[in-house]
Design an enzyme around this catalytic site. Structure first.
Site, mmCIF file in Angstrom:
data_model
loop_
_atom_site.group_PDB
_atom_site.id
_atom_site.type_symbol
_atom_site.label_atom_id
_atom_site.label_comp_id
_atom_site.label_asym_id
_atom_site.label_seq_id
_atom_site.Cartn_x
_atom_site.Cartn_y
_atom_site.Cartn_z
ATOM 1 N N GLY A 10 0.906 -1.188 -0.010
ATOM 2 C CA GLY A 10 0.159 0.027 0.026
ATOM 3 C C GLY A 10 1.107 1.025 -0.113
ATOM 4 N N GLY A 13 -0.379 4.640 -0.700
ATOM 5 C CA GLY A 13 -1.457 5.142 0.026
ATOM 6 C C GLY A 13 -1.186 6.061 0.874
ATOM 7 C CG ASP A 158 -7.941 0.365 18.026
ATOM 8 O OD1 ASP A 158 -8.515 1.221 17.515
ATOM 9 O OD2 ASP A 158 -7.553 -0.813 17.659
ATOM 10 C CG HIS A 186 -8.812 -2.702 14.342
ATOM 11 N ND1 HIS A 186 -8.451 -1.403 14.874
ATOM 12 C CD2 HIS A 186 -8.865 -1.845 12.878
ATOM 13 C CE1 HIS A 186 -8.589 -0.347 14.150
ATOM 14 N NE2 HIS A 186 -8.561 -0.584 13.066
#
Ligand code: NAX
Length: 324
Positions: A10, A13, A158, A186
């Site tokens: 990725g 990205g 998180d 998640h």
């Protein structure tokens, strides 16, 4: 010093755009360790990825010993020591979670097989692309010659969100908050646990009301990702890249003596959680290995939350059964 090979998928990205530059400055492996970046994205993003590679070279980073770009997983993962699997298909308009799961499942099956063929035998592989837990499980199953313990999935964002929110509520620096745990998936079913957390060395729940914990803190941590999308019109990238660096850095080096972190890892049955799902636990790390923190007491409230997020992960596993 021999350069460490780091593969990042990725690469064209948004998360990678923050992640790659920070790795190249030494934030991951320290100011002495040279790195070679091996970038992977889909063929359609080739030009963008090449632009990112040129930008990396334009920084003249002293630690950057090389950059490669490719759309072929076997090339990107060749001899890779550390791997960030960030690339994934985003959820399109009207796309059901199940369809997203299927689309990404195929990507992670293919990448698992490529890692199995060509990655360094001691590689450490972090899954960031959603749905992280089940993508990691698929990669594990498609890489039978690698140890499942070499894979983990990211719930560190998180964890960091929970730490920061608790510190703000208690009006203390984040460094005063320890032993936060994110359990499970998640997703919105994750369980942010303050029952074992500490603020300035005392139980966190002596510092905040139970009602705030249950009705404000838990939902805020669970839905923070959506909150960011609402505000920015796109998902977290800077904070996600930071969490990915911290996750991998702690895995390669070690967690602090009196603290732990949250990592989604291949369940070994700890705390009665089903085996063969990738579940976020509180863990300590040392010399590129992790251990689930043992001996935490879980009351009915915790058990209920753990059961809900475990159920969701078992359903996700059922949905991708043919790729396992
Ligand atoms: P972007 O859409 O900006 O970038 C994703 C990149 O992956 C694109 O360039 C795309 O072409 C590439 N890609 C797609 N399929 C690929 C394949 N088969 N091989 C290689 N590359 C491929 O998304 P970005 O904001 O960078 O987010 C990446 C992933 O992280 C998403 O799945 C996102 O949901 C996930 N996130 C995970 C978080 C976590 O805490 N675990 C938080 C942030 C983020 O939501």
């Amino acid at each position: 010093m021999t350069p460490i090979r780091i593969a990042v998928t990725g690469a064209a990205g948004r998360i990678s755009y923050s992640l790659l530059f920070r790795i190249a400055t030494g934030e991951l492996l320290g100011p002495q360790q040279p790195v070679i970046l091996q970038l992977l994205d889909v063929e359609a993003m080739d030009r963008v990825m090449q632009g990112v590679a040129l930008e990396l070279l334009d920084c003249a980073f002293p630690l950057l010993a090389g950059v490669t770009t490719t759309h072929v997983p076997d090339e990107a993962f060749a001899d890779a020591d550390l791997v960030f699997l960030v690339g994934a298909r985003p959820r399109g308009p009207g796309m059901a979670r199940k369809d997203l799961l299927q689309a990404n499942a195929r990507i992670f099956a293919e990448q698992g097989r490529a890692l199995n063929r060509v990655a360094a035998r001691e590689s450490r592989i972090l899954v960031v692309g959603n749905p992280v837990n089940t993508n990691a499980l698929i990669a594990i199953h498609n890489a039978p010659d690698l140890d499942p313990r070499q894979f983990s999935a990211m719930t560190r964002l998180d964890h960091n969100r929970a730490r920061s929110m608790l510190a703000a509520r208690c009006q203390v620096p984040v460094t005063a908050v320890r032993r936060i745990s994110i359990w499970g998936n998640h997703s919105a079913t994750m369980f942010p646990d303050l029952l074992h957390a500490e603020v300035e060395g005392r139980p966190a729940l002596e510092r905040v009301p139970w009602d705030w914990y249950v009705n404000t803190f838990i939902p805020q941590v669970q839905h923070r990702g959506e909150n960011i999308i609402d505000l920015e019109g796109r998902s977290s990238a800077g904070s996600a890249a930071h969490a990915a660096i911290e996750h991998m850095r702690d895995w390669v080096f070690a967690t602090p003596q009196d603290d732990w972190v949250s990592m989604a890892v291949w369940s070994d049955g700890s705390y009665g959680i089903a085996r063969d799902i990738v579940f976020s636990f509180p863990v300590t790390t040392r010399q590129q290995d992790w251990q689930v923190v043992s001996g935490l007491e879980l009351d009915d409230f915790c058990r209920e939350h753990l059961a809900a997020t475990e159920k969701e992960l078992l359903e996700e596993r059922d949905a991708v059964r043919e790729l396992l």
